[in-house]
Design a protein around this motif. Sequence first.
Motif, PDB file in Angstrom:
ATOM      1  N   ALA A 293       1.198  -0.969  -0.479  1.00 27.72           N
ATOM      2  CA  ALA A 293      -0.054   0.519  -0.049  1.00 27.72           C
ATOM      3  C   ALA A 293       0.803   0.904  -0.149  1.00 27.72           C
ATOM      4  N   LYS A 294       2.133   1.022   0.735  1.00 22.86           N
ATOM      5  CA  LYS A 294       3.119   2.247   0.095  1.00 22.86           C
ATOM      6  C   LYS A 294       3.631   2.751  -0.617  1.00 22.86           C
ATOM      7  N   GLU A 295       3.896   1.654  -0.966  1.00 29.24           N
ATOM      8  CA  GLU A 295       4.416   1.582  -2.603  1.00 29.24           C
ATOM      9  C   GLU A 295       3.925   1.911  -4.165  1.00 29.24           C
ATOM     10  N   TYR A 296       2.670   1.342  -3.341  1.00 32.50           N
ATOM     11  CA  TYR A 296       1.457   2.014  -4.500  1.00 32.50           C
ATOM     12  C   TYR A 296       1.458   3.122  -4.425  1.00 32.50           C
ATOM     13  N   LEU A 297       1.467   4.179  -3.128  1.00 27.66           N
ATOM     14  CA  LEU A 297       1.023   5.506  -2.131  1.00 27.66           C
ATOM     15  C   LEU A 297       2.562   5.964  -3.559  1.00 27.66           C
ATOM     16  N   LEU A 302       0.869   9.285  -6.206  1.00 29.33           N
ATOM     17  CA  LEU A 302       2.592  10.274  -6.263  1.00 29.33           C
ATOM     18  C   LEU A 302       2.723  10.799  -8.137  1.00 29.33           C
ATOM     19  N   PRO A 303       2.991  10.041  -8.408  1.00 23.67           N
ATOM     20  CA  PRO A 303       3.535  10.602  -9.764  1.00 23.67           C
ATOM     21  C   PRO A 303       2.097  11.300 -10.686  1.00 23.67           C
ATOM     22  N   TRP A 304       1.464  10.583 -10.477  1.00 24.30           N
ATOM     23  CA  TRP A 304       0.104  10.778 -11.257  1.00 24.30           C
ATOM     24  C   TRP A 304       0.003  12.502 -10.544  1.00 24.30           C
ATOM     25  N   MET A 305       0.070  12.305  -9.809  1.00 22.41           N
ATOM     26  CA  MET A 305      -0.240  13.533  -8.392  1.00 22.41           C
ATOM     27  C   MET A 305       0.726  14.678  -9.344  1.00 22.41           C
ATOM     28  N   ARG A 306       1.816  14.462  -8.893  1.00 23.66           N
ATOM     29  CA  ARG A 306       2.901  15.252 -10.052  1.00 23.66           C
ATOM     30  C   ARG A 306       2.264  15.694 -11.050  1.00 23.66           C
ATOM     31  N   ALA A 307       1.914  14.982 -12.073  1.00 24.80           N
ATOM     32  CA  ALA A 307       1.702  15.753 -12.944  1.00 24.80           C
ATOM     33  C   ALA A 307       0.225  16.211 -13.211  1.00 24.80           C
TER      34      ALA A 307
END
Length: 406
Positions: A293-297, A302-307
């Motif tokens: 679950a942590k790795e998924y975040l 997180l990369p899609w959030m930054r995009a």
Amino acid sequence: MWPFKTKPAPIEQKSLQTDEELLALLGGGLGGCSTISRAQAFTVPAVQNAIKLISESVALAHLSVKRRVGEEEVDVPEHPALALLRGQVNGWTSGYEFLRDLVVQALSQDAGGLAYANKVNGEVREIIRYDSGILAVAYSSDGTGEPIFRISGKVIPSANAIHVRGPFQRCPLSLAADAITAAKTMESYVVNFWQQSARPGGVISSPKAIGEAGVTKMLAGWKAAFGGAEKAGRTAILYDGATWQQMTMTSVDAQLLELRKFQLSEIARAFGIPQHMLGVLERATWGNYSQAAKEYLTATVLPWMRAVESALDRALLTDEERADHFFRFDLDDFSQGSLTERATAINGLITSRTISPNEGRNWLGLQPREGGDEYANPNTGSSQPDATPAAPTPDNDNIEPEKEAA
């Protein structure tokens, strides 16, 4: 509200446009694959679940606008673009739906997620996400990769276009075309296996020569009596010395379930989704479930959030604002553990005087209390802000003995 003063006239096209939907209709299929279309890819449960997980994870996160002031980041809750994204981006779309569907586009279309920010005197008034083909993007031929955005063929300012896309110039759905096709093919095989009895259960042998006409009649009668899943289990009656020989499953048939599970793992890897989130639970334990679950975040969401943040910064902030303003998703909701874990962590931070009690209460969604802004250890009375200093202990070695009374 149309982004131009007058609605542009229809543009006559002299050549065939090769958008993704048209390619699918002409047999081009998903990512150039001729066996499955983009619409069929969404019928694979693992695909729709992966796209749903990522897009909804981004849209559910709390979005804010921040401003750098020295070493600190200060919230700017009154920013007009933030009011749209937290409320309604236009008259028919909420901010949540807009962010979710924008990421869905980026995950499933090579052009990425596209939207138009309608501005009046530099201020954003509404945001519209157009369907594929209405708002399009192309890239300059000079090798710089500069995007050129068009609405119905008319070029629009790049500063008004919100554009979210992943790496490799192609979306995960196209990059995983072969894995998705294999999963869909096996799914279709299983459907035919049960609905149409695609694999014969046995062979009828006759000691007599029955001829072509006899074979035709026998097959027709057999299908009428036993063909289809709804007729399975009926008792067969043979005549004229005919016998029935049961057919055994091949190694490929026996491994079909394992092959289908492997394709789920392939799709999970293509989208960066932990396998247990797509239903592959064989190797899931309490320990690796939490770590996954942590790795998924950190590795997927997180990369899609930054995009998305970068796309919003470029289109919804002015040139002056971009110097110290930026959009940011809050990850606290994703990193929260159980109530016991959170209480233990907050208590440890307060005890070590890293945070104040009111800061800890704020993490729990509680109102501040009087005196809660002091950095004090609640477990030791001497460190409390209102504690009375203890009286000094007398040193017996320095006390003079009382003089003997006269």
